[in-house]
Write a protein that holds these residues in place. Sequence first.
Motif, PDB file in Angstrom:
ATOM      1  N   ALA A   4      48.021  31.145  44.471  1.00  0.00           N
ATOM      2  CA  ALA A   4      46.986  30.205  44.041  1.00  0.00           C
ATOM      3  C   ALA A   4      46.575  30.531  42.609  1.00  0.00           C
ATOM      4  O   ALA A   4      46.491  31.693  42.224  1.00  0.00           O
ATOM      5  N   GLN A   5      46.338  29.497  41.828  1.00  0.00           N
ATOM      6  CA  GLN A   5      45.900  29.687  40.452  1.00  0.00           C
ATOM      7  C   GLN A   5      44.397  29.988  40.427  1.00  0.00           C
ATOM      8  O   GLN A   5      43.605  29.214  40.955  1.00  0.00           O
ATOM      9  N   VAL A   6      44.052  31.109  39.842  1.00  0.00           N
ATOM     10  CA  VAL A   6      42.651  31.507  39.735  1.00  0.00           C
ATOM     11  C   VAL A   6      42.193  31.154  38.326  1.00  0.00           C
ATOM     12  O   VAL A   6      42.812  31.583  37.354  1.00  0.00           O
ATOM     13  N   PRO A   7      41.123  30.358  38.195  1.00  0.00           N
ATOM     14  CA  PRO A   7      40.641  29.986  36.853  1.00  0.00           C
ATOM     15  C   PRO A   7      40.246  31.216  36.035  1.00  0.00           C
ATOM     16  O   PRO A   7      39.760  32.213  36.573  1.00  0.00           O
ATOM     17  N   ASP A   8      40.466  31.136  34.723  1.00  0.00           N
ATOM     18  CA  ASP A   8      40.110  32.242  33.822  1.00  0.00           C
ATOM     19  C   ASP A   8      38.654  32.657  33.989  1.00  0.00           C
ATOM     20  O   ASP A   8      38.330  33.844  33.942  1.00  0.00           O
ATOM     21  N   GLU A   9      37.780  31.670  34.191  1.00  0.00           N
ATOM     22  CA  GLU A   9      36.349  31.979  34.324  1.00  0.00           C
ATOM     23  C   GLU A   9      36.088  32.887  35.525  1.00  0.00           C
ATOM     24  O   GLU A   9      35.238  33.772  35.477  1.00  0.00           O
ATOM     25  N   VAL A  10      36.830  32.671  36.611  1.00  0.00           N
ATOM     26  CA  VAL A  10      36.672  33.492  37.809  1.00  0.00           C
ATOM     27  C   VAL A  10      37.166  34.912  37.543  1.00  0.00           C
ATOM     28  O   VAL A  10      36.540  35.889  37.948  1.00  0.00           O
ATOM     29  N   LEU A  11      38.287  35.024  36.837  1.00  0.00           N
ATOM     30  CA  LEU A  11      38.819  36.341  36.491  1.00  0.00           C
ATOM     31  C   LEU A  11      37.838  37.105  35.609  1.00  0.00           C
ATOM     32  O   LEU A  11      37.545  38.283  35.852  1.00  0.00           O
ATOM     33  N   ARG A  16      33.559  41.202  34.665  1.00  0.00           N
ATOM     34  CA  ARG A  16      32.169  41.468  34.249  1.00  0.00           C
ATOM     35  C   ARG A  16      31.343  42.077  35.390  1.00  0.00           C
ATOM     36  O   ARG A  16      30.565  43.004  35.167  1.00  0.00           O
ATOM     37  N   ASN A  17      31.512  41.534  36.584  1.00  0.00           N
ATOM     38  CA  ASN A  17      30.749  42.049  37.727  1.00  0.00           C
ATOM     39  C   ASN A  17      31.075  43.509  37.998  1.00  0.00           C
ATOM     40  O   ASN A  17      30.172  44.326  38.226  1.00  0.00           O
ATOM     41  N   LEU A  18      32.353  43.851  37.977  1.00  0.00           N
ATOM     42  CA  LEU A  18      32.735  45.238  38.220  1.00  0.00           C
ATOM     43  C   LEU A  18      32.299  46.122  37.054  1.00  0.00           C
ATOM     44  O   LEU A  18      31.858  47.257  37.261  1.00  0.00           O
ATOM     45  N   VAL A  39      41.700  38.940  42.515  1.00  0.00           N
ATOM     46  CA  VAL A  39      41.801  39.352  41.118  1.00  0.00           C
ATOM     47  C   VAL A  39      42.376  40.760  41.018  1.00  0.00           C
ATOM     48  O   VAL A  39      41.709  41.693  40.621  1.00  0.00           O
ATOM     49  N   GLY A  40      43.630  40.904  41.372  1.00  0.00           N
ATOM     50  CA  GLY A  40      44.309  42.183  41.225  1.00  0.00           C
ATOM     51  C   GLY A  40      44.986  42.275  39.867  1.00  0.00           C
ATOM     52  O   GLY A  40      44.982  41.334  39.071  1.00  0.00           O
ATOM     53  N   THR A  41      45.590  43.410  39.581  1.00  0.00           N
ATOM     54  CA  THR A  41      46.211  43.609  38.277  1.00  0.00           C
ATOM     55  C   THR A  41      47.386  42.667  38.036  1.00  0.00           C
ATOM     56  O   THR A  41      47.635  42.299  36.896  1.00  0.00           O
ATOM     57  N   GLN A  42      48.090  42.257  39.083  1.00  0.00           N
ATOM     58  CA  GLN A  42      49.211  41.337  38.881  1.00  0.00           C
ATOM     59  C   GLN A  42      48.714  39.996  38.350  1.00  0.00           C
ATOM     60  O   GLN A  42      49.312  39.410  37.452  1.00  0.00           O
ATOM     61  N   LEU A  44      45.785  39.499  36.743  1.00  0.00           N
ATOM     62  CA  LEU A  44      45.245  39.726  35.404  1.00  0.00           C
ATOM     63  C   LEU A  44      46.367  39.874  34.383  1.00  0.00           C
ATOM     64  O   LEU A  44      46.275  39.335  33.272  1.00  0.00           O
ATOM     65  N   HIS A  45      47.425  40.582  34.727  1.00  0.00           N
ATOM     66  CA  HIS A  45      48.556  40.762  33.811  1.00  0.00           C
ATOM     67  C   HIS A  45      49.205  39.429  33.499  1.00  0.00           C
ATOM     68  O   HIS A  45      49.551  39.152  32.347  1.00  0.00           O
ATOM     69  N   ARG A  46      49.383  38.597  34.509  1.00  0.00           N
ATOM     70  CA  ARG A  46      50.008  37.291  34.297  1.00  0.00           C
ATOM     71  C   ARG A  46      49.158  36.405  33.367  1.00  0.00           C
ATOM     72  O   ARG A  46      49.678  35.708  32.512  1.00  0.00           O
ATOM     73  N   VAL A  47      47.851  36.487  33.504  1.00  0.00           N
ATOM     74  CA  VAL A  47      46.962  35.616  32.724  1.00  0.00           C
ATOM     75  C   VAL A  47      46.675  36.190  31.336  1.00  0.00           C
ATOM     76  O   VAL A  47      46.733  35.480  30.343  1.00  0.00           O
ATOM     77  N   PHE A  48      46.363  37.498  31.265  1.00  0.00           N
ATOM     78  CA  PHE A  48      45.883  38.093  30.025  1.00  0.00           C
ATOM     79  C   PHE A  48      46.868  39.034  29.351  1.00  0.00           C
ATOM     80  O   PHE A  48      46.601  39.506  28.254  1.00  0.00           O
ATOM     81  N   GLY A  49      47.988  39.343  29.993  1.00  0.00           N
ATOM     82  CA  GLY A  49      48.958  40.270  29.415  1.00  0.00           C
ATOM     83  C   GLY A  49      48.711  41.687  29.922  1.00  0.00           C
ATOM     84  O   GLY A  49      47.888  41.912  30.810  1.00  0.00           O
TER      85      GLY A  49
END
Length: 53
Positions: A4-11, A16-18, A39-42, A44-49
């Motif tokens: 599922a595609q997680v919106p950037d805002e959710v990531l 921020r919460n953590l 929101v695991g590292t996989q 985050l890596h796919r979205v942000f590098g």
Amino acid sequence: MQEAQVPDEVLLEAIRNLADELGRVPTALEMDVKGAPSVGTQVLHRVFGPLNG
């Protein structure tokens, strides 16, 4: 099965919460262990590098 595609805002909100909980920027491992389930590292890596930590 497609992930599922997680919106950037959710990531960003999960990071921020953590960060607020820890009092600092979380490491990749902390995001996997303590972050939101979607929101695991996989993701985050796919979205942000590549991530540090």
